[in-house]
Design an enzyme around this catalytic site. Structure first.
Site, PDB file in Angstrom:
ATOM      1  N   GLU A 216       0.808  -1.262   0.130  1.00 17.34           N
ATOM      2  CA  GLU A 216      -0.062   0.146   0.085  1.00 17.34           C
ATOM      3  C   GLU A 216       0.690   1.343  -0.144  1.00 17.34           C
ATOM      4  OE1 GLU A 216      -3.350  -0.272   2.734  1.00 17.34           O
ATOM      5  OE2 GLU A 216      -2.552  -1.654   3.614  1.00 17.34           O
TER       6      GLU A 216
ATOM      7  N   LYS B 138       2.836   0.111  10.653  1.00 15.59           N
ATOM      8  CA  LYS B 138       2.866   1.205   9.653  1.00 15.59           C
ATOM      9  C   LYS B 138       2.296   2.531  10.546  1.00 15.59           C
ATOM     10  CE  LYS B 138       3.499   0.384   4.834  1.00 15.59           C
ATOM     11  NZ  LYS B 138       2.890   0.336   3.487  1.00 15.59           N
TER      12      LYS B 138
ATOM     13  N   ARG C  70       5.051 -13.662   9.911  1.00 19.30           N
ATOM     14  CA  ARG C  70       5.455 -12.100   9.795  1.00 19.30           C
ATOM     15  C   ARG C  70       6.951 -12.178  10.421  1.00 19.30           C
ATOM     16  NH1 ARG C  70       1.248  -8.124   9.900  1.00 19.30           N
ATOM     17  NH2 ARG C  70       2.950  -6.486  10.927  1.00 19.30           N
TER      18      ARG C  70
END
Length: 761
Positions: free
Chosen positions: A276, A474, A464
């Site tokens: 993103e 983020k 992760r």
């Protein structure tokens, strides 16, 4: 509805599980669901013998996802006791792993897993007798310290389908027959013999033998992408969607769908890296790139860089430019750069088709009314708009597209199974390789593809990348950047890829670190930052030339050297430099005034101190031994202003301590001044996220220390931004972008000390 706890326990006990195993299973909802489905599919809801139950339990817990297509066949063989040992089950699983299609030959399957092979007690007895004869002397010598597992392995190698319990009983009996009762000595721990000091030659032989005995790396260690199947193998059942009415949807590609896909793709692997554009990429994205781009590259395929531009309010051109730059810096080349918005029309058309097929509807239970949605989900109730006519939903959806309905007043929702325990059954997602938090969305993803008759790509969820003493969210990264807790997205204290690059970390080191982690599914593990630092040192040790910088200079006057004399000495750029290679050396001046670091001088000497002290000698690196003869104090009689010393031009003195240093290049001319920034961990705690709302209080106030007036050797004056060096005895450093003509700025990349392997794993 899922069965209640008591019903589940009763069901699990009926297949022969003990109470402890049944209770443990109930505590894991995923295993409970898997085992319940296995029991129903195998047709043993009324119970079975313990052997059959244990094998079914193994299928549910160990081999659940990769057996879905072939489970009916496997269950027939287990329930009929044609497969009755763990070894046979493992062989069956291995066979099915290599046979994705349904049209395998039954006789080959039966031969592969020992169906119909009867191993008698007499066969086991003979095999065990042979093993004992071959190992008798070793067994007699080691007695009950003998590795019984190896003996079992020898027997089962010759009789792979033998019952392991019977084999163990025979081995134990034969041990007793040969050795008799255990003695007190058998129960004592063996004492280590004190080894004599070996001669160097013997040690060399031992080292050589150790190297030769190092086990061969596994296929996955050699090639981390070996865990992924080839495109032509994508006929397996990807997942099962369990409906509350008891029915099960098995999601897998039909052969004609796969053949069509392979024709379009040419049989190549296609992946995508879908960031993103709402912030800078961090080291977690490096792992995603390693998987997405790396798999495509290894298989000769293609990887798209796909911007997930579905939230325009948070997206900036700055982030898009940064992502493309960092992807290239990391060594990856996208096949194409695309945007989710490029596919909006195609996605819209698919959404319309989903409505037409009766699988979606326009709903007015929207996020602005969160309490109502929460109540309906908790009570597992259908939306009041769920059963509206298809034509009405099509009309409303078209009005939504044309902006005729106020934003936030309507949404398109799948006709989810509201009674299903998986609350993610309503989410629409498209992905191939993703992190584990998306695993619960498998069902909705494959349900969607099945409902639209679309090709079902292979999905792999991996863990992760969580690293100590930092934040990877983020949202949190954006907060500390915008609120000036750090100096921008590329602050060297952050584990953003821009920050790591500015700090002096190479993409080679980052990729080596990620490769070393492997593409695992072990979620929740925290990787110590020292492991990353280990790979950084490994890389920079080979690529960063050596030089000398003094952070806190202390003046040393060499009293027995003429004031106008300057010697040019050879210093090594590389520790293993050959004397006949002039490019491996650089010149350093040695003059009457040199500077050492303040930390390398003490007024009081001690046995474990190797620095300079009154009356003591040290060796100046690449130079001469010097001996402190006098200390000159400032007016406060405490601050040391300068040290007087004599050097040994013949180098007859052999001191233990070796110091780095910088000298005046000519009488009265100071060495070049540089700024050095010393970075430590940004957060004091290994996992600041555990502090919840107090995470900001954990920021380390000493994470950045600026040394403004360090002295450097003259060779550094021409260093450019990004150049990397090892400052001897200090660490690895890189030239920062804040450097200006006449004032270089260096960032410390990492210290010389490596704690990886010493509790820092």
């Amino acid at each position: 509805m899922a069965p209640n706890v008591d019903e589940s326990v009763k069901l699990f006990l009926s297949i022969g599980l003990d109470e402890k195993t049944a209770a443990t299973t109930i505590n894991n909802p995923k295993v409970t669901a898997n085992l319940t489905a296995v029991i129903h599919e195998a047709g043993v809801t009324d119970g079975c013998d313990r052997t059959t139950g244990n094998l079914l339990y193994t299928v549910a817990t160990k081999h659940h996802s990769n057996l879905l297509l072939h489970r009916p066949t496997l269950f027939d063989y287990i329930v009929s006791s044609k497969i009755k040992t763990p070894a046979q089950l493992d062989a069956a699983v291995s066979f099915f792993d290599n046979h994705a299609a349904e049209d395998f030959k039954l006789n080959e399957f039966e031969e592969a897993c020992g169906v119909g092979v009867e191993v008698s007690a007499e066969d086991i007895e003979k095999a065990a007798e042979k093993v004992f004869e071959e190992n008798r002397s070793a067994i007699v010598e080691q007695r009950y310290r003998t590795n019984v597992g190896q003996l079992l392995g020898h027997v089962r190698k010759s009789l792979p389908w033998a019952d392991p319990k019977i084999v163990k009983d025979v081995i134990d009996r034969k041990m007793y027959e040969l050795l008799g009762e255990r003695t007190a000595a058998d129960n004592e721990k063996p004492t280590k013999k004190k080894e004599k000091k070996e001669k160097p030659a013997a040690k060399a032989e031992e080292k050589k033998a150790a190297v030769e005995a190092t086990p061969e790396p596994s296929e996955e260690e050699l090639n981390p992408y070996s865990i992924f199947p080839q495109p032509e193998q994508n006929l397996m059942v990807h997942t099962e969607v369990f409906y509350s009415d008891g029915s099960v949807l098995k999601c897998n590609n039909k052969k004609e769908v796969l053949d069509k896909h392979l024709k379009v793709t040419g049989g190549k692997v296609y992946t995508r890296f879908p960031p993103e554009p709402n912030g800078y990429l961090h080291i977690g994205h490096a792992k995603a790139m390693f998987v997405d781009f790396g798999l495509a590259k290894e298989r000769g395929g293609c990887c798209y860089l796909r911007y997930d531009d579905t939230n325009p309010e948070a997206e900036k051109k700055e982030y898009i430019n940064h992502i493309e730059e960092i992807v290239n810096w990391m060594g990856w080349e996208p096949f194409k750069i695309t945007y989710t918005s490029d596919y909006f029309q195609e996605l819209y058309d698919l959404a319309v088709e989903l409505i037409r097929r009766g699988h979606a509807y326009v709903d007015h239970q929207v996020e602005s009314n969160a309490e109502e949605i929460k109540e309906y989900r908790e009570k597992k109730m259908n939306s009041p708009w769920r059963d509206r006519p298809i034509e009405e939903s099509l009309r409303l959806f078209d009005e939504m597209r044309r902006g005729m309905i106020e934003e936030g007043k309507a949404t398109l929702r799948m006709k989810q199974d509201m009674q299903n325990d998986n609350c993610n059954i309503s989410h629409l997602i498209l992905m191939l390789l993703c992190t584990l938090e998306f695993e619960t969305r498998r069902a909705s993803y494959y349900w969607l593809l099945h409902s639209l008759d679309l090709y079902m790509p292979y999905v792999w969820e991996y863990s992760r990348l969580n690293i100590t003493n930092t934040v990877m969210s983020k949202r949190k990264l954006n907060y500390i950047v915008t609120n000036n807790h750090v100096d921008g997205w590329d602050d060297p204290r952050l584990l953003t890829l821009a920050g790591l690059r500015r700090r002096g970390v190479t993409p080679t080191a980052i990729n080596a670190f990620v490769r070393g982690m492997g593409i695992t599914r072990s979620d929740g593990s925290m990787i110590h930052v020292s492991r990353l630092e280990h790979h950084i040192r490994e890389e920079l040790n080979k690529t960063a030339p050596r030089t000398m910088v003094v952070l806190n200079p202390l003046k040393v006057v060499i009293t027995n050297l003429e004031s106008d004399k300057v010697m040019e000495l050879d210093a090594k750029r590389w520790p293993d430099a050959q004397n006949d290679d002039p490019s491996a050396f650089y010149k350093v001046p040695f003059s009457r005034v040199v500077y050492i670091d303040q930390s390398d001088f003490r007024m009081k000497d001690s046995k474990d101190y190797y620095g300079l002290a009154p009356g003591k000698s040290v060796l100046l690196r690449y130079g001469f031994p010097i001996k402190c003869t006098n200390v000159v104090f400032a007016d406060d009689n405490e601050t040391i202003r300068e040290i007087h010393a004599e050097y040994d031009p013949e180098k007859k003195t052999k001191p233990k301590g070796v110091l780095h240093w910088v000298a005046e290049s000519s009488p009265g001319k100071e060495p070049i001044k540089v700024e050095v920034r010393l970075f430590e961990k940004l957060f004091n705690s290994e996992n600041p996220a555990e502090l919840n709302d107090d995470w900001l209080t954990d920021i380390n106030p000493n994470s950045k220390v600026v040394v403004s007036d360090a002295y450097a050797v003259s060779i550094l004056k021409d260093a450019a931004v990004g150049d990397k060096f090892q400052f001897e005895r200090l660490g690895y450093f890189a030239v920062d972008k804040d450097s200006e003509p006449g004032k270089l700025v260096f960032n410390r990349t990492v210290t010389l000390r490596d704690s990886y392997g010493k509790g820092g794993k």
